[in-house]
Design an enzyme around this catalytic site. Structure first.
Site, mmCIF file in Angstrom:
data_model
loop_
_atom_site.group_PDB
_atom_site.id
_atom_site.type_symbol
_atom_site.label_atom_id
_atom_site.label_comp_id
_atom_site.label_asym_id
_atom_site.label_seq_id
_atom_site.Cartn_x
_atom_site.Cartn_y
_atom_site.Cartn_z
ATOM 1 N N HIS A 1 -3.335 2.482 8.203
ATOM 2 C CA HIS A 1 -2.548 1.260 8.366
ATOM 3 C C HIS A 1 -3.451 0.178 8.939
ATOM 4 O O HIS A 1 -4.223 0.454 9.859
ATOM 5 C CB HIS A 1 -1.355 1.523 9.287
ATOM 6 N N ASP B 1 4.468 4.378 9.866
ATOM 7 C CA ASP B 1 3.274 3.862 10.542
ATOM 8 C C ASP B 1 3.223 4.278 12.007
ATOM 9 O O ASP B 1 2.913 3.481 12.907
ATOM 10 C CB ASP B 1 3.192 2.327 10.397
HETATM 11 C C1 GAR Z 1 -4.491 -0.967 2.918
HETATM 12 O O1 GAR Z 1 -4.861 -2.105 3.675
HETATM 13 C C2 GAR Z 1 -3.701 0.004 3.758
HETATM 14 O O2 GAR Z 1 -4.157 0.049 5.087
HETATM 15 C C3 GAR Z 1 -2.312 -0.582 3.673
HETATM 16 O O3 GAR Z 1 -2.200 -0.972 2.334
HETATM 17 C C4 GAR Z 1 -3.469 -1.345 1.831
HETATM 18 C C5 GAR Z 1 -3.730 -0.582 0.557
HETATM 19 O O4 GAR Z 1 -4.937 -1.009 -0.027
HETATM 20 N N1 GAR Z 1 -1.319 0.366 4.071
HETATM 21 C C6 GAR Z 1 -0.182 0.048 4.715
HETATM 22 O O5 GAR Z 1 0.119 -1.107 5.005
HETATM 23 C C7 GAR Z 1 0.691 1.217 5.104
HETATM 24 N N2 GAR Z 1 1.821 0.796 5.868
HETATM 25 P P1 GAR Z 1 -5.706 -0.082 -1.049
HETATM 26 O O6 GAR Z 1 -4.713 0.310 -2.128
HETATM 27 O O7 GAR Z 1 -6.797 -0.972 -1.597
HETATM 28 O O8 GAR Z 1 -6.246 1.108 -0.302
#
Ligand code: GAR
Length: 219
Positions: free
Chosen positions: A112, A148
């Site tokens: 997260h 989270d």
């Molecule tokens: C990432 O920044 C991850 O930390 C976030 O979504 C993005 C996915 O990017 N996750 C959350 O917000 C979970 N609550 P990615 O598909 O390029 O890894």
């Protein structure tokens, strides 16, 4: 070395997935990415996974609507079929039932983009900017029923500047995400982390000597 079999669950871009796949390509990495599952057929990450030669599977969650358990039954069958031992969530934007998270407790990680327990949920970058924090970062944690939240395995911090937008902050945090997620998976796969109550501890670890101060003012 027996590599632990890992599934990565995605919904979108899959940059964390790509960082995990890259790290796992090293001969001495203790885990292999055996399967990438997307709950969306059009997730960009699927192409990236295929290009890396990783098995992919689409299990659309939309048709299941509010039937989370129904979706998880299909998901669990895919995990079983591939002998999956550990799960990494990488931008997987679907909530699980408490039962599913309990079944995988201690074996499922999430990342997260904030220093949890600050700013869980949607738009963590906007939340951080509105709160005016001077440091933010990313957290890898074990998944529990609450979103989270869960025992923290690793965090990385970045400075926040007055000029940051959600986009520039998310870009800076993403770099730290890609750095810590493979490290956290390595710790889990080698059995170096243990959960004590709500807290995760790491064998052989120590506090870093570094510290980070923000803002910095030129004078
Ligand atoms: C990432 O920044 C991850 O930390 C976030 O979504 C993005 C996915 O990017 N996750 C959350 O917000 C979970 N609550 P990615 O598909 O390029 O890894």
């Amino acid at each position: 070395m027996m590599k632990r079999r890992v599934a990565i669950l995605i919904s979108g871009r899959g940059s964390n997935m790509a960082a995990l796949i890259r790290a796992a390509a090293a001969a001495d990495f203790p885990a292999e990415i055996s399967l990438v599952i997307s709950n969306k057929a059009d997730a960009l990450g699927l192409e990236r996974a295929r290009a890396s030669g990783v098995n992919t599977q689409v299990i659309e969650s939309k048709p299941f609507g509010k039937d989370r358990a129904g979706f998880e039954k299909v998901l669990q069958a895919a995990l079983d079929e591939h002998g999956i031992e550990l799960i990494c969530l990488g931008g997987f934007m679907r909530l699980f039932t408490a039962e599913f998270t309990r079944a995988w407790y201690g074996r499922m990680l999430n990342i997260h983009p904030s220093l949890l327990p600050s700013f869980p949920g949607l738009d963590p970058h906007g939340q951080a900017l509105r709160a005016g924090v001077k440091l933010s970062g990313a957290t890898v944690h074990f998944v529990i029923p609450e979103t989270d939240a869960g025992p923290i395995v690793m965090q990385g911090a970045v400075p926040v500047s007055d000029h940051d937008t959600a986009d520039t902050l998310s870009e800076r945090i993403l770099e730290v995400e890609h750095r810590i997620y493979p490290e956290a998976l390595r710790l889990l796969a080698t059995g170096k982390v243990r959960i004590e109550g709500d807290v995760c501890k790491t064998a052989g670890s120590s506090a870093s000597e570094n510290f980070l101060v923000a803002p910095v003012v030129g004078r």
